[in-house]
Design an enzyme around this catalytic site. Structure first.
Site, PDB file in Angstrom:
ATOM      1  N   HIS A   1      42.037  41.576  45.657  1.00 25.34           N
ATOM      2  CA  HIS A   1      43.148  41.001  46.492  1.00 25.34           C
ATOM      3  C   HIS A   1      44.335  40.739  45.645  1.00 25.34           C
ATOM      4  O   HIS A   1      45.305  41.105  45.977  1.00 25.34           O
ATOM      5  CB  HIS A   1      42.652  39.541  46.949  1.00 25.34           C
ATOM      6  CG  HIS A   1      41.949  39.503  48.408  1.00 25.34           C
ATOM      7  ND1 HIS A   1      40.598  40.396  48.327  1.00 25.34           N
ATOM      8  CD2 HIS A   1      42.084  39.323  49.662  1.00 25.34           C
ATOM      9  CE1 HIS A   1      40.355  40.148  49.612  1.00 25.34           C
ATOM     10  NE2 HIS A   1      41.183  39.564  50.206  1.00 25.34           N
TER      11      HIS A   1
ATOM     12  N   HIS B   1      37.118  33.295  43.801  1.00 20.76           N
ATOM     13  CA  HIS B   1      37.329  34.027  42.570  1.00 20.76           C
ATOM     14  C   HIS B   1      37.175  32.749  41.269  1.00 20.76           C
ATOM     15  O   HIS B   1      37.795  31.799  41.676  1.00 20.76           O
ATOM     16  CB  HIS B   1      38.435  34.800  42.361  1.00 20.76           C
ATOM     17  CG  HIS B   1      38.249  36.252  42.899  1.00 20.76           C
ATOM     18  ND1 HIS B   1      37.415  37.206  42.640  1.00 20.76           N
ATOM     19  CD2 HIS B   1      38.856  36.562  44.163  1.00 20.76           C
ATOM     20  CE1 HIS B   1      37.389  38.236  43.374  1.00 20.76           C
ATOM     21  NE2 HIS B   1      38.397  37.959  44.417  1.00 20.76           N
TER      22      HIS B   1
END
Length: 282
Positions: A180, A232
């Site tokens: 992303h 993350h």
């Protein structure tokens, strides 16, 4: 002969793009990430599971739409101002210069995005880093007979959480690096460079730079959301940002090659001005 060259150029572009996109698709559909183990007292894996704020589809749609719409608007305006390349001919049909420039720019952006995603996702599957919500989503149960202690590295385990279906079990091993963050920053850098070179408007000194800042802020927000959503670790996002910046700059400067646009003072070196002959004679 010119028509044949144009057709072969388009076909070759499609083949090259497919050579990058097909391996990426194979990774998504059939690859198995490295099975990394864990320590019982690893606090970095104990964050609660949350639904992601920005999905892959949403990010990809917004990113490609931003570039496509921007390129089309800029190229049409430049064509009206007489700044675009000349007309092209394909199968005896006239192709306006702005159409060809738009095709080239959007195609190169897509190629760079595919390369960037292939690099990032291949790293994900090779490394297999566990996401911060691993314990909450998986609720791992070590295999029978395993030596359980705070310092034991457990690699043989099974997930007991009913929510942890096969797709989620694969996804929770794909933390490093952040795809992303990489795609968002790649799109932002490409957009910023493109606007800087071709999106000039004399009506406002700061409008272009304000739009560039908004694009960079949007990419920054995408990366921060991945940490806030517990998808993350911060290092995953940092590396994703770095890959995105690198690819955005390389693709724009060395693949799109903006110096061909012939814009004075941008990206291309100018020849030193020669002194008048009387001055040289002194």
């Amino acid at each position: 002969m010119a028509v044949d060259k144009m057709i072969w150029k388009i076909i070759l572009d499609i083949v090259v793009l497919a050579c990058v996109a097909v391996p990426l698709l194979v990774i998504y559909l059939s690859a198995e990430p490295y099975r990394r183990g864990y320590f019982e007292n690893d606090v970095s894996l104990m964050l609660p599971y949350k639904e992601q704020t920005i999905s892959e589809g949403l990010l990809a749609g917004v990113g490609f739409a931003l570039i496509a719409v921007t390129v089309l608007i800029v190229e049409v305006v430049r064509d009206k101002q007489g700044k675009n390349v000349g007309e092209k001919f394909l199968c005896a049909s006239r192709i306006p210069g702005w159409v060809w420039e738009s095709y080239t720019t959007i195609g190169i952006f897509t190629f760079g995005a595919a390369c960037q995603q292939l690099l990032v996702n291949s790293a994900k599957y090779v490394i297999g880093r566990l996401r911060p919500h691993f314990f909450d989503l998986c609720r791992p149960s070590p295999a029978a007979g395993s030596d359980i202690s705070p310092t034991t590295y457990i690699q043989d385990y099974s997930c007991t959480n009913p929510m942890a279906d096969l797709a989620r079990q694969t996804d929770m091993k794909l933390s490093f690096p952040s795809a992303h963050a990489s795609f968002a920053m790649y799109t932002a850098v490409f957009f910023i460079f493109y606007i800087q070179v071709k999106g000039k408007w004399r009506g406002s000194k700061l409008l272009r730079h304000g739009v560039q800042f908004a694009a960079a802020t949007g990419a920054w927000y995408v990366g921060l959301s991945r940490v806030v959503d517990h998808m993350h670790h911060w290092g995953d996002v940092a590396v994703g940002f770095a890959v995105g910046v690198l690819f955005g700059a390389i693709v724009f400067v060395y693949v799109l090659k903006p110096k061909k646009y012939g814009i004075p003072g941008s990206w291309e070196t100018t020849q030193p001005q020669m002194l008048p002959r009387p001055v040289l004679a002194r």
